[in-house]
Each structure stands twice: as structure tokens, then as C-alpha cells.
Write a protein that holds these residues in place. Structure first.
Motif, short mmCIF file in Angstrom:
data_model
loop_
_atom_site.label_atom_id
_atom_site.label_comp_id
_atom_site.label_asym_id
_atom_site.label_seq_id
_atom_site.Cartn_x
_atom_site.Cartn_y
_atom_site.Cartn_z
N PRO A 83 24.39 33.92 47.20
CA PRO A 83 24.11 34.96 45.97
C PRO A 83 23.51 34.14 44.91
CG PRO A 83 26.64 34.46 46.46
CD PRO A 83 25.81 33.54 47.47
N GLN A 84 22.88 34.86 44.08
CA GLN A 84 22.24 34.04 43.00
C GLN A 84 23.12 33.46 42.19
OE1 GLN A 84 19.83 37.20 40.80
NE2 GLN A 84 21.12 37.16 39.16
N GLY A 85 22.71 32.38 41.53
CA GLY A 85 23.47 31.83 40.48
C GLY A 85 23.11 30.24 40.37
N LYS A 86 24.04 29.16 40.19
CA LYS A 86 23.95 27.89 39.72
C LYS A 86 24.93 27.27 40.54
CE LYS A 86 22.57 28.87 35.01
NZ LYS A 86 22.76 28.59 33.60
N TYR A 87 24.13 26.18 41.11
CA TYR A 87 24.89 25.27 42.08
C TYR A 87 24.74 23.82 41.69
CZ TYR A 87 25.26 29.73 44.69
OH TYR A 87 25.27 30.97 44.87
N LYS A 88 25.67 23.05 42.20
CA LYS A 88 25.68 21.44 42.39
C LYS A 88 25.73 21.22 43.83
CE LYS A 88 26.54 20.12 37.68
NZ LYS A 88 26.98 19.02 36.82
N VAL A 89 24.47 20.27 44.23
CA VAL A 89 24.52 20.01 45.77
C VAL A 89 24.81 18.62 45.86
CG1 VAL A 89 22.88 20.06 47.42
CG2 VAL A 89 22.64 21.53 45.68
N SER A 90 25.61 18.49 46.88
CA SER A 90 26.11 16.91 47.09
C SER A 90 26.18 16.72 48.66
CB SER A 90 27.53 16.57 46.69
OG SER A 90 28.36 17.42 47.15
N VAL A 127 19.43 29.53 41.44
CA VAL A 127 18.44 30.28 42.57
C VAL A 127 18.55 31.79 41.80
CG1 VAL A 127 18.55 28.83 44.56
CG2 VAL A 127 20.45 30.44 44.01
N SER A 128 17.55 32.51 42.16
CA SER A 128 17.62 33.83 41.89
C SER A 128 17.71 34.83 43.43
CB SER A 128 16.39 34.17 41.08
OG SER A 128 15.21 34.07 41.85
N GLU A 129 17.83 36.11 43.24
CA GLU A 129 18.14 37.06 44.35
C GLU A 129 16.73 36.66 45.24
OE1 GLU A 129 17.97 41.54 45.25
OE2 GLU A 129 19.30 40.89 43.60
N GLY A 130 16.75 36.63 46.42
CA GLY A 130 15.76 36.25 47.35
C GLY A 130 14.90 34.98 46.76
N GLY A 131 15.35 34.01 46.06
CA GLY A 131 14.49 32.95 45.71
C GLY A 131 14.88 31.92 46.63
N GLU A 132 14.04 30.72 46.41
CA GLU A 132 14.37 29.62 47.01
C GLU A 132 14.11 28.43 46.31
OE1 GLU A 132 12.65 27.17 51.01
OE2 GLU A 132 11.85 29.18 50.54
N ALA A 133 14.83 27.44 46.11
CA ALA A 133 14.99 26.12 45.60
C ALA A 133 14.68 24.99 46.55
CB ALA A 133 16.16 25.79 44.89
N LYS A 134 13.62 24.36 46.49
CA LYS A 134 12.78 23.66 47.36
C LYS A 134 13.11 21.92 46.93
CE LYS A 134 9.49 26.75 49.37
NZ LYS A 134 8.05 27.07 49.50
N ASN A 135 12.87 21.18 47.84
CA ASN A 135 12.87 19.71 47.52
C ASN A 135 13.85 19.24 46.76
OD1 ASN A 135 10.17 19.64 48.70
ND2 ASN A 135 9.37 20.24 47.06
N ILE A 136 15.14 19.78 46.90
CA ILE A 136 16.43 19.38 46.34
C ILE A 136 17.00 18.44 47.19
CG2 ILE A 136 18.91 20.10 45.72
CD1 ILE A 136 16.56 21.47 44.32
N ASP A 137 16.20 17.20 46.99
CA ASP A 137 16.40 15.85 47.83
C ASP A 137 17.18 14.94 47.20
OD1 ASP A 137 14.22 17.02 49.29
OD2 ASP A 137 12.71 15.93 48.54
N ILE A 138 18.03 14.31 48.15
CA ILE A 138 19.07 13.33 47.68
C ILE A 138 18.84 12.04 48.35
CG2 ILE A 138 21.58 12.64 47.45
CD1 ILE A 138 21.90 15.89 47.78
N THR A 139 18.93 11.00 47.59
CA THR A 139 18.95 9.84 48.38
C THR A 139 19.99 8.89 48.25
OG1 THR A 139 16.37 9.30 47.55
CG2 THR A 139 17.52 7.13 48.13
N VAL A 140 20.41 8.34 49.29
CA VAL A 140 21.88 7.67 49.29
C VAL A 140 21.72 6.37 49.52
CG1 VAL A 140 23.65 7.57 51.02
CG2 VAL A 140 22.64 9.80 50.67
N ASP A 141 22.56 5.53 48.82
CA ASP A 141 22.68 4.20 48.96
C ASP A 141 23.43 3.72 50.10
OD1 ASP A 141 22.49 1.43 48.56
OD2 ASP A 141 23.65 1.41 46.72
#
Length: 169
Positions: A83-90, A127-141
Motif C-alpha cells: 500500500p502507498q505509505g512510509k516505511y523503514k526497511v531493515s 512510496v506512492s500508489e503504483g510507484g517504486e522506490a529503487k536503490n534502497i541499499d543496505i551495507t552490513v558490517d
């Protein structure tokens, strides 16, 4: 229909003039790597919806969206149908959670996008309806020297006291 409604149609019943809208899902995609740029394989990705209230950000429940949110053999993940909205990715597990079983990638302490271990410092991905957030990259130690613990034991049948094989915990 407005909002989220459930309609039950019995066998032989028909409903006329039913109007509804389909909403395009959003996508969040990125890559998880170690500090040397190598992919982190088969690690779970967690999305936490963000609720903002008077400039304070609150955690909401984890969203699984009915699909395994895992990195592939390139460390890439793609979570769709959101769904469109705000997220934190882990990626990884919180320090206070108990890891059972093993994953091919091993245990990783929870890291939020863009590479922080504190929820309050994690970037918000919108993200918006039908949208895509790209390059949500995470570097792990992967050289994290935090203490780790292991638990070992045997599973035995309560009646016979014989070991039980092929059990998942």
C-alpha cells in the motif's frame, strides 16, 4: 464500496451494480551487501510502516505481505504489492531477539536503511500508489564483533525418552 469491505456471495446468489476500484501496489527494491561489496544472500527483509503524529515517528507492526521478503543470490530484494505509505526497511535480527535455526547467510544484527542500527536514525522510504522506490541499499558490517551465543540440546520423546530426529525448532 468504500474503504475495506467484505462481501459474501452464497451459491446461486447474484449481486448487481457492484462497483469497486483496484489499487496498484507499490514496490521497494534494493541490494544488501557486506562492507566489501559482496552480496548478503538469503536474508530476510523487514518493512515497518511509519505512522507520523505531531512530528513523532512510531513503529507499527512488521508487514510480511504474504511473501518471503528475502535477498536472492545477488543480495537483491524486491517487495511488491505494498500500500502507498512510509516505511523503514531493515535486514537482520534485533539484538534482543533469539535466532533459532540457521540461514545460509548467517546471523546478522538488524541494520536499517541506509546503514544504521538505530530505528530513530533510519531513513523513511515513501512510496506512492503504483510507484517504486529503487536503490534502497543496505551495507552490513559482517565484522561486527558483538557477543554471540549458541544454544544446544537434544529433543527427546516424553514417553520413551528416545531422541527425536528431523525436528524444527
Amino acid at each position: 464500496l468504500s474503504g475495506s469491505s467484505t462481501i459474501i456471495i452464497s451459491e446461486g446468489e447474484s449481486i448487481d451494480d457492484l462497483n469497486f476500484s483496484l489499487i496498484k501496489g507499490a514496490v521497494i527494491t534494493g541490494r544488501v551487501t557486506n562492507s566489501e561489496g559482496q552480496p548478503i544472500v538469503e536474508q530476510g527483509i523487514t518493512l515497518q510502516p511509519v505512522v507520523e503524529n505531531n512530528n513523532q515517528i512510531f513503529r507499527n507492526q512488521n508487514m510480511g505481505f504474504g511473501q518471503p521478503n528475502m535477498t536472492d543470490d545477488r543480495g537483491v530484494y524486491r517487495i511488491f504489492g505494498l500500500p502507498q505509505g512510509k516505511y523503514k526497511v531493515s535486514v537482520g535480527q534485533s539484538a534482543d531477539s533469539l535466532s533459532t535455526g540457521s540461514s545460509p547467510g548467517g546471523f546478522i544484527r538488524r541494520i536499517f536503511y541506509p546503514g544504521v542500527n538505530d530505528f530513530s536514525k533510519a531513513a523513511i522510504v515513501e512510496v506512492s500508489e503504483g510507484g517504486e522506490a529503487k536503490n534502497i541499499d543496505i551495507t552490513v558490517d559482517t565484522n561486527d564483533s558483538s557477543p554471540r551465543f549458541a544454544v544446544t540440546g537434544r529433543i527427546v520423546d516424553a514417553v520413551s525418552n528416545e531422541p527425536v530426529s528431523n525436528m524444527n525448532i
